[in-house]
Design an enzyme around this catalytic site. Structure first.
Site, PDB file in Angstrom:
ATOM      1  N   GLU A   1      -9.512  -3.608 -12.931  1.00 11.43           N
ATOM      2  CA  GLU A   1      -8.718  -4.809 -12.688  1.00 11.43           C
ATOM      3  C   GLU A   1      -9.601  -5.888 -12.061  1.00 11.43           C
ATOM      4  O   GLU A   1     -10.258  -5.626 -11.042  1.00 11.43           O
ATOM      5  CB  GLU A   1      -7.542  -4.478 -11.744  1.00 11.43           C
ATOM      6  CG  GLU A   1      -6.513  -3.574 -12.409  1.00 11.43           C
ATOM      7  CD  GLU A   1      -5.604  -2.838 -11.424  1.00 11.43           C
ATOM      8  OE1 GLU A   1      -5.659  -3.112 -10.214  1.00 11.43           O
ATOM      9  OE2 GLU A   1      -4.838  -1.969 -11.885  1.00 11.43           O
TER      10      GLU A   1
ATOM     11  N   LEU B   1      -2.961  -4.405 -15.833  1.00 12.23           N
ATOM     12  CA  LEU B   1      -2.753  -3.861 -14.498  1.00 12.23           C
ATOM     13  C   LEU B   1      -2.022  -2.517 -14.580  1.00 12.23           C
ATOM     14  O   LEU B   1      -0.797  -2.466 -14.480  1.00 12.23           O
ATOM     15  CB  LEU B   1      -1.941  -4.883 -13.688  1.00 12.23           C
ATOM     16  CG  LEU B   1      -2.133  -4.858 -12.180  1.00 12.23           C
ATOM     17  CD1 LEU B   1      -1.529  -6.108 -11.579  1.00 12.23           C
ATOM     18  CD2 LEU B   1      -1.581  -3.625 -11.547  1.00 12.23           C
TER      19      LEU B   1
ATOM     20  N   GLU C   1      -3.249   1.491 -13.561  1.00 12.63           N
ATOM     21  CA  GLU C   1      -4.310   2.432 -13.212  1.00 12.63           C
ATOM     22  C   GLU C   1      -4.276   3.671 -14.098  1.00 12.63           C
ATOM     23  O   GLU C   1      -5.319   4.255 -14.408  1.00 12.63           O
ATOM     24  CB  GLU C   1      -4.206   2.830 -11.738  1.00 12.63           C
ATOM     25  CG  GLU C   1      -4.479   1.685 -10.752  1.00 12.63           C
ATOM     26  CD  GLU C   1      -3.336   0.683 -10.623  1.00 12.63           C
ATOM     27  OE1 GLU C   1      -2.231   0.958 -11.139  1.00 12.63           O
ATOM     28  OE2 GLU C   1      -3.544  -0.377 -10.013  1.00 12.63           O
TER      29      GLU C   1
ATOM     30  N   GLN D   1      -9.189  -0.621  -7.994  1.00 16.87           N
ATOM     31  CA  GLN D   1      -9.344  -1.729  -7.046  1.00 16.87           C
ATOM     32  C   GLN D   1      -9.244  -1.264  -5.584  1.00 16.87           C
ATOM     33  O   GLN D   1      -9.962  -1.761  -4.727  1.00 16.87           O
ATOM     34  CB  GLN D   1      -8.297  -2.784  -7.359  1.00 16.87           C
ATOM     35  CG  GLN D   1      -8.629  -4.147  -6.828  1.00 16.87           C
ATOM     36  CD  GLN D   1      -7.763  -5.209  -7.479  1.00 16.87           C
ATOM     37  OE1 GLN D   1      -6.589  -5.347  -7.152  1.00 16.87           O
ATOM     38  NE2 GLN D   1      -8.323  -5.937  -8.425  1.00 16.87           N
ATOM     39  N   PHE D   2      -8.327  -0.329  -5.330  1.00 19.31           N
ATOM     40  CA  PHE D   2      -8.215   0.307  -4.015  1.00 19.31           C
ATOM     41  C   PHE D   2      -7.807   1.764  -4.251  1.00 19.31           C
ATOM     42  O   PHE D   2      -6.963   2.026  -5.102  1.00 19.31           O
ATOM     43  CB  PHE D   2      -7.138  -0.362  -3.151  1.00 19.31           C
ATOM     44  CG  PHE D   2      -7.469  -1.765  -2.736  1.00 19.31           C
ATOM     45  CD1 PHE D   2      -8.170  -2.014  -1.562  1.00 19.31           C
ATOM     46  CD2 PHE D   2      -7.102  -2.838  -3.528  1.00 19.31           C
ATOM     47  CE1 PHE D   2      -8.481  -3.317  -1.186  1.00 19.31           C
ATOM     48  CE2 PHE D   2      -7.413  -4.145  -3.163  1.00 19.31           C
ATOM     49  CZ  PHE D   2      -8.100  -4.383  -1.983  1.00 19.31           C
TER      50      PHE D   2
ATOM     51  N   HIS E   1      -3.205  -0.184   1.303  1.00 16.27           N
ATOM     52  CA  HIS E   1      -4.533  -0.346   0.716  1.00 16.27           C
ATOM     53  C   HIS E   1      -5.593   0.534   1.393  1.00 16.27           C
ATOM     54  O   HIS E   1      -6.676   0.674   0.850  1.00 16.27           O
ATOM     55  CB  HIS E   1      -5.022  -1.795   0.870  1.00 16.27           C
ATOM     56  CG  HIS E   1      -4.376  -2.791  -0.032  1.00 16.27           C
ATOM     57  ND1 HIS E   1      -3.056  -3.153   0.069  1.00 16.27           N
ATOM     58  CD2 HIS E   1      -4.876  -3.527  -1.056  1.00 16.27           C
ATOM     59  CE1 HIS E   1      -2.792  -4.077  -0.853  1.00 16.27           C
ATOM     60  NE2 HIS E   1      -3.869  -4.315  -1.545  1.00 16.27           N
TER      61      HIS E   1
HETATM   62  C1  LIG Z   1      -0.592  -0.414  -8.095  1.00 22.18           C
HETATM   63  C2  LIG Z   1      -1.399  -1.557  -7.612  1.00 22.18           C
HETATM   64  N1  LIG Z   1      -2.571  -1.836  -8.232  1.00 22.18           N
HETATM   65  C3  LIG Z   1      -3.338  -2.857  -7.797  1.00 22.18           C
HETATM   66  C4  LIG Z   1      -2.954  -3.634  -6.745  1.00 22.18           C
HETATM   67  C5  LIG Z   1      -3.829  -4.790  -6.271  1.00 22.18           C
HETATM   68  N2  LIG Z   1      -3.182  -6.071  -6.610  1.00 22.18           N
HETATM   69  C6  LIG Z   1      -2.419  -6.715  -5.694  1.00 22.18           C
HETATM   70  S1  LIG Z   1      -1.654  -8.027  -6.338  1.00 22.18           S
HETATM   71  C7  LIG Z   1      -2.323  -7.799  -7.860  1.00 22.18           C
HETATM   72  C8  LIG Z   1      -1.916  -8.699  -8.993  1.00 22.18           C
HETATM   73  C9  LIG Z   1      -0.432  -8.719  -9.190  1.00 22.18           C
HETATM   74  O1  LIG Z   1      -0.062  -9.549 -10.244  1.00 22.18           O
HETATM   75  P1  LIG Z   1       1.444  -9.810 -10.632  1.00 22.18           P
HETATM   76  O2  LIG Z   1       2.184  -8.522 -10.755  1.00 22.18           O
HETATM   77  O3  LIG Z   1       1.443 -10.689 -11.810  1.00 22.18           O
HETATM   78  O4  LIG Z   1       2.061 -10.547  -9.370  1.00 22.18           O
HETATM   79  P2  LIG Z   1       1.639 -11.951  -8.739  1.00 22.18           P
HETATM   80  O5  LIG Z   1       0.649 -11.661  -7.661  1.00 22.18           O
HETATM   81  O6  LIG Z   1       1.105 -12.800  -9.823  1.00 22.18           O
HETATM   82  O7  LIG Z   1       2.892 -12.503  -8.155  1.00 22.18           O
HETATM   83  C10 LIG Z   1      -3.175  -6.687  -7.832  1.00 22.18           C
HETATM   84  C11 LIG Z   1      -3.972  -6.207  -8.971  1.00 22.18           C
HETATM   85  C12 LIG Z   1      -1.734  -3.301  -6.118  1.00 22.18           C
HETATM   86  N3  LIG Z   1      -1.294  -4.000  -5.062  1.00 22.18           N
HETATM   87  N4  LIG Z   1      -0.981  -2.280  -6.566  1.00 22.18           N
END
Ligand SMILES: Cc1ncc(C[n+]2csc(CCOP(=O)(O)OP(=O)(O)O)c2C)c(N)n1
Ligand SMILES: [Mg+2]
Lengths: 361, 322
Positions: free
Chosen positions: B24, B53, B55, B77-78, B124
């Site tokens: 990601e 997105l 995993e 990513q974490f 995280h």
């Molecule tokens: C399961 C998971 N994977 C990765 C992350 C890291 N992460 C946090 S926000 C984000 C993007 C989220 O995008 P979206 O669902 O479109 O929401 P937005 O932030 O655009 O409102 C990522 C990859 C996470 N929080 N949870």
């Protein structure tokens, strides 16, 4: 290909909208009373004030990493105002500040949470929401089960769950829509397509032309709405809520909007964002659009705006002040609320931690 | 340390065009911590891929990519979001060789930052290494220095076994030791004596090594000589290296960020009492987080064992007798 066994290619859908970019209503009747629009505008402006304040506090090290709602205020508020907080539930992601506040979650708690104080997680007992979700999409199955459970017990409450375009790629999304369709669960899947998941553009999430059309495969109704149009979002969500309440099952709403701020305070969007596209969306600012609408109705002026702004600022200042004056958490904050009946081993650790940190036991 | 990881990835991709990086935000952004910064510009969008997105499909498709002949490096990513991929890691990645009776090799590396101390948002920062050390078939490494970060990553990428390569969130920018420009490997399964000592063996890995070293420094001022072992690799585990040190000191403290119960420290205690029972002069102690979920940032300093706590507990251990 016309006679092939492959499914037919249907026309792409366009987002449903009621207001033009400059805030002029189409020829139909407004789905919201003037008072309701003004109340919604207040939530939108409150959000702007909060986001600005929190961002500047974060820069000074007084607030944690957090994601602003900037650009998506109409999307969140239009959806939230379709709910009845006394019986409907919100199952959030993390970018829905005004929806949570309208539902009754205290601003002070929201702030405390992002200041890193576990007390911020406290949800008052009369507020129908689950905690904000950081683990993307994990909330979607939970919302589905909650809605299914409400229905099973004969209530008429509905559940709305918020999530992003990014989160919709997780398996949890698929599994939830599938189950909700089967169970006719009274749940609204409110997908905020804000163009980005951190730096990953919407095109990398799905080859489908819209997120809304993905609903078809689950036997669920899907709709696409202009997420920067308060009236349209409110109208579509109100319809989905009414349908769910009446036993008509789930709806997937794709709210097409744009994240005009950074992903969060740790992000630098200049590394990946298309400046022209950003400017195009800044022209479609959802707050300005509502103000223009009210002006076109002849019920908005600078004085009213200033009054509203002052009252929002006072409310946010008071909440932030109270959050800041909340005593820092002590070591018991690690241990409280982990179990209903804590194992002795953990209680022993709690005592050791209190002694070591000089905290009251 | 982050530069060492980036440099290693670049060198390995240069040397072997079967290496692909998926995850990601790894492409245009270069990763949220910039571990892959510039790689997409150098090697193209086919070899450095911004994934949807999810995993589960990132790791699962990584298995397939490896089966097709590529050597994928996956960025989670974490590690906190490793759960979403755990069905692929635990049941699939770790067992493909065994289930196919050696037909399929899995030259796959999963890189993931983990651990606390940098005030991340919720969920995280947990130190979940023990989930993965309890997953036979998967190697688990957790470097503490920039030198090891580069060398262990190269070794992990060279290995025909799948490797979970854990990066300390806290050490990413803090750790700044010398890293040679040229390519080199640090063998999997060999610990590093981070500081030699005679009275107590203090075992740590990843970000906790730094805490251990600082505690050892303070303890030396109290006249207690602490040998700090940086395990570097949890599986394979350098049992000989640990035994050698314990034979010398007779006293052992294990330091980790994860909760006590079920933490990797328990495995070490069991192994050491088995291997070194007659060298021990006092019960082995574990210094860890409590048995509670990783908390919000405002209290994380109370959760993660700090230098003061390590100093106090190791000083008591130095005086204790069996
Ligand atoms: C399961 C998971 N994977 C990765 C992350 C890291 N992460 C946090 S926000 C984000 C993007 C989220 O995008 P979206 O669902 O479109 O929401 P937005 O932030 O655009 O409102 C990522 C990859 C996470 N929080 N949870
Ligand atoms: Mg998004």
């Amino acid at each position: 290909m016309s006679e092939s066994r492959f499914l037919p290619n249907f026309e792409p859908i366009a987002p449903f909208s009621r207001l033009t970019d400059s805030g002029i209503l189409d020829s139909g009747e407004s789905p919201m009373s003037d008072d309701a629009v003004i109340e919604a505008l207040r939530y939108m402006m409150l959000t702007r004030v909060f986001d600005d304040k929190a961002t500047s506090m974060q820069r000074q090290g007084r607030f944690g990493t957090f994601s602003s709602v900037r650009g998506q205020e109409a999307s969140v508020v239009g959806a939230a105002t379709a709910l009845d907080p006394t019986k409907d539930w919100i199952v959030p992601q993390y970018r829905e500040f005004p929806a949570l506040i309208r539902h009754g979650y205290p601003i002070e708690n929201f702030a405390l949470y992002f200041m890193g104080n576990p007390k911020g997680g406290t949800i008052p007992s009369n507020v129908n929401m689950l905690p904000m979700q950081i683990s993307l999409a994990a909330q979607i199955p939970q919302a589905t089960g909650l809605a299914w459970g409400l229905k099973m017990q004969g209530g008429d409450g509905v559940v709305i769950t918020f999530f992003g375009d990014g989160a919709s790629s997780e398996g949890d999304f698929h599994e939830s829509l599938n189950l909700a369709g089967i169970m006719k669960a009274p749940v609204i899947f409110f997908l905020q397509n804000n163009g980005w998941a951190i730096s990953t553009p919407r095109e990398n999430q799905t080859a489908a032309r819209s997120f809304a059309e993905r609903a078809i495969g689950y036997g669920v109704e899907g709709v696409m709405v202009d997420g920067n149009d308060l009236l349209a979002v409110h109208e579509v969500t109100t319809q989905a809520v009414a349908k769910a309440r009446a036993g008509g099952g789930p709806t997937l709403i794709e709210s097409v909007t744009y994240r005009t701020g950074a992903h969060n305070t740790a992000d630098d969007p200049t590394r990946y964002i298309d400046q022209q596209e950003l400017e195009k969306w800044q022209q479609k600012d959802p707050v300005e659009r509502v103000k223009n609408y009210l002006r076109s109705r002849g019920i908005w002026n600078e004085n009213l705006e200033q009054e509203l702004l002052d009252s929002c600022a006072a409310q946010i200042d008071a909440a932030m002040e109270s959050a800041r004056n909340t005593p820092l958490a002590t070591s018991d904050a690690l241990f409280n609320h982990v179990y209903a009946e804590p194992p002795q081993r953990m209680l022993d650790q709690k005592r050791d931690w209190a002694i070591r940190n000089g905290d009251a036991q | 340390m982050i530069e060492a990881i980036r440099e290693c990835l670049g060198q390995e991709m240069e040397a072997d065009n079967r290496v692909v990086v998926i995850g990601e935000d790894v492409g245009v952004l270069g990763g949220v911590f910039r571990a892959t910064d510039g790689l997409q510009a150098r090697f193209g969008k086919d070899r450095v891929v911004d994934m949807p997105l999810a995993e589960g499909v990132i790791v699962g498709s990584g298995i397939g990519l490896a089966m097709s002949g590529l050597r994928p490096v996956i960025e989670l990513q974490f590690l906190g979001f490793g759960h979403q991929a755990f069905h692929q890691i635990g049941q699939q990645v770790a067992r493909l060789r065994y289930r196919s009776q050696g037909r399929h090799s899995l030259p796959l590396v999963i890189r993931s930052p983990f651990g606390g101390g940098v005030r991340t948002p919720e969920l995280h920062s947990d130190a979940f290494e023990a989930f993965y050390t309890h997953t036979p078939g998967l190697k688990v490494v957790a470097p503490a220095t920039a030198y090891d970060a580069k060398g262990l990553l190269a070794a992990a990428m060279e290995s025909d076994d799948p490797v979970l390569y854990l990066e300390p969130l806290k050490g990413y920018r803090l750790t700044k030791d010398e890293v040679p420009d040229e390519r080199y490997t640090v063998p999997l399964g060999k610990l590093r004596v981070a500081r030699a000592g005679a009275d107590v063996t203090l075992i740590a890995w990843s970000a906790a090594v730094n805490v251990a070293e600082r505690a050892a420094e303070e303890l030396s001022e109290q006249g207690i000589s602490v040998e700090v072992l940086d395990l570097r690799s949890l599986n394979p585990l350098d049992i000989d290296g640990v035994s050698e040190s314990v034979a010398k000191t007779g006293r052992v403290a294990i330091l980790h960020e994860a909760p006590l119960t079920g933490g990797f420290g328990g495995e070490l205690v069991a192994t050491i009492q088995q291997e070194c029972f007659y060298s021990l002069e006092a019960p082995i102690i574990r210094i860890s987080a409590p048995d509670t979920p990783y908390p919000l940032g405002g209290v994380e300093d109370l959760y993660i064992p700090d230098v003061d706590r390590v100093v106090a507990e190791v000083a008591a251990l130095a005086k204790a007798s069996a």
